[in-house]
Design a protein around this motif. Structure first.
Motif, short mmCIF file in Angstrom:
data_model
loop_
_atom_site.label_atom_id
_atom_site.label_comp_id
_atom_site.label_asym_id
_atom_site.label_seq_id
_atom_site.Cartn_x
_atom_site.Cartn_y
_atom_site.Cartn_z
N UNK A 43 0.83 -1.21 0.00
CA UNK A 43 0.00 0.00 0.00
C UNK A 43 0.87 1.26 0.00
N UNK A 44 1.94 1.25 0.79
CA UNK A 44 2.84 2.40 0.84
C UNK A 44 3.52 2.59 -0.51
N UNK A 45 3.95 1.50 -1.11
CA UNK A 45 4.63 1.58 -2.41
C UNK A 45 3.71 2.14 -3.49
N UNK A 46 2.44 1.72 -3.46
CA UNK A 46 1.48 2.17 -4.47
C UNK A 46 1.06 3.62 -4.27
N UNK A 47 1.01 4.08 -3.02
CA UNK A 47 0.52 5.44 -2.75
C UNK A 47 1.64 6.48 -2.63
N UNK A 48 2.79 6.07 -2.09
CA UNK A 48 3.87 7.02 -1.86
C UNK A 48 5.12 6.72 -2.69
N UNK A 49 5.20 5.52 -3.21
CA UNK A 49 6.41 5.14 -3.94
C UNK A 49 7.52 4.70 -3.00
N UNK A 50 8.73 4.75 -3.49
CA UNK A 50 9.87 4.34 -2.68
C UNK A 50 10.55 5.56 -2.06
N UNK A 51 11.20 5.39 -0.90
CA UNK A 51 11.36 4.14 -0.15
C UNK A 51 10.08 3.79 0.62
N UNK A 52 9.93 2.52 0.90
CA UNK A 52 8.76 2.06 1.64
C UNK A 52 8.96 2.28 3.14
N UNK A 53 10.20 2.20 3.57
CA UNK A 53 10.50 2.31 4.99
C UNK A 53 11.06 3.69 5.35
N UNK A 54 10.73 4.12 6.56
CA UNK A 54 11.25 5.36 7.13
C UNK A 54 12.27 4.99 8.20
N UNK A 55 13.46 5.57 8.13
CA UNK A 55 14.50 5.30 9.11
C UNK A 55 14.97 6.60 9.75
N UNK A 56 15.19 6.57 11.05
CA UNK A 56 15.67 7.75 11.75
C UNK A 56 16.37 7.34 13.04
N UNK A 57 17.43 8.07 13.39
CA UNK A 57 18.16 7.78 14.61
C UNK A 57 17.38 8.30 15.81
N UNK A 58 17.22 7.45 16.81
CA UNK A 58 16.53 7.82 18.04
C UNK A 58 17.42 7.48 19.24
N UNK A 59 17.07 8.04 20.39
CA UNK A 59 17.82 7.81 21.62
C UNK A 59 17.16 6.70 22.43
N UNK A 60 17.97 5.77 22.91
CA UNK A 60 17.44 4.64 23.65
C UNK A 60 17.93 4.58 25.09
N UNK A 61 18.03 3.38 25.61
CA UNK A 61 18.43 3.15 27.00
C UNK A 61 19.80 3.77 27.25
N UNK A 62 19.89 4.60 28.29
CA UNK A 62 21.15 5.23 28.64
C UNK A 62 21.65 6.24 27.62
N UNK A 63 20.76 6.69 26.73
CA UNK A 63 21.16 7.64 25.70
C UNK A 63 21.83 7.02 24.50
N UNK A 64 21.88 5.68 24.46
CA UNK A 64 22.51 5.01 23.32
C UNK A 64 21.61 5.14 22.10
N UNK A 65 22.21 5.53 20.98
CA UNK A 65 21.43 5.76 19.76
C UNK A 65 21.19 4.46 18.99
#
Length: 222
Positions: A43-65
């Motif tokens: 559905x994402x590919x048909x409506x938005x095209x590529x890329x299908x996935x969104x990637x982004x750096x986030x902060x996790x446990x103890x501030x580890x990215x």
């Protein structure tokens, strides 16, 4: 700064609830969600095209990215000045429905398998956002971020950033297995009924945080 807000609201990590079991459950959930995930990807590919996935750096446990992965649900359309348009103008009817049911978050199960996230915890935020919270950002990193959490089931996008942060700190200071199970059940109710602000939970969280600033021991639960 007020003893860095009670030493970052006690900056030591909070004991996890069965991460090995959570990782196994997330792996099983990925297998069970394989067909829905394939349908969402198409559905994402048909409506938005590529890329299908969104990637982004986030902060996790103890501030580890770590890198968060979700299905993309927005166009990259910009205004005349080059700034991205508001979210609601970059969605389609289909991707809005995908977000409504949180199907875009299926790939985040991989983050639980990898140990970067858990099922319940504060929403994963960008490192620069965490840094802007200063001592409270350190406190927020005492637990892994989650697919769902106390702020998400008590209003989520209807809340101010200050309310979300207060709810996150309240959750971290009161975290129990019983509370996590309650949040999971509330998540199901939120999906079915829509997001609603629970004023009593927000007020309790704000009072708890204010008590921290005042050097108290924290407020009562909702």
């Amino acid at each position: 700064m007020l003893a860095e807000i009670d030493n970052a609201v006690r900056s030591t990590p909070v004991r996890e609830h069965g991460m090995a079991l959570q990782r196994a459950a997330a792996g099983a959930a990925l297998l069970a969600a394989a067909l829905p995930a394939a349908a969402v990807a198409l559905a994402v590919w048909l409506t938005l095209g590529r890329p299908v996935l969104f990637r982004q750096v986030r902060s996790g446990l103890g501030g580890r990215c770590f890198t968060i992965v979700k299905f993309r649900t927005m166009h990259e359309h910009r205004d005349a000045a080059g700034a991205l348009l508001p979210d609601h103008l970059r969605e389609t009817g289909l991707t809005r429905w995908i977000r409504r049911w949180r199907l875009d978050e299926i790939p985040q199960l991989w983050a639980i398998v990898a140990g970067d996230m858990s099922f319940v915890g504060p929403r994963p935020l960008r490192p620069e956002t965490i840094a802007s919270f200063r001592a409270l950002g350190i406190a927020r990193g005492r637990v892994r971020p989650g697919l769902t959490g106390w702020a998400q089931v008590n209003g989520n996008v209807r809340l101010t950033d200050a309310d979300k942060l207060a709810l996150d700190i309240w959750y971290i200071d009161h975290r129990t297995l019983r509370l996590d199970l309650k949040i999971l059940l509330m998540t199901i109710a939120t999906l079915l009924r829509g997001e609603r602000v629970r004023a009593e939970a927000v007020a309790a969280a704000q009072a708890h945080l204010a008590a921290r600033f005042a050097g108290g021991s924290g407020g009562a639960g909702p």
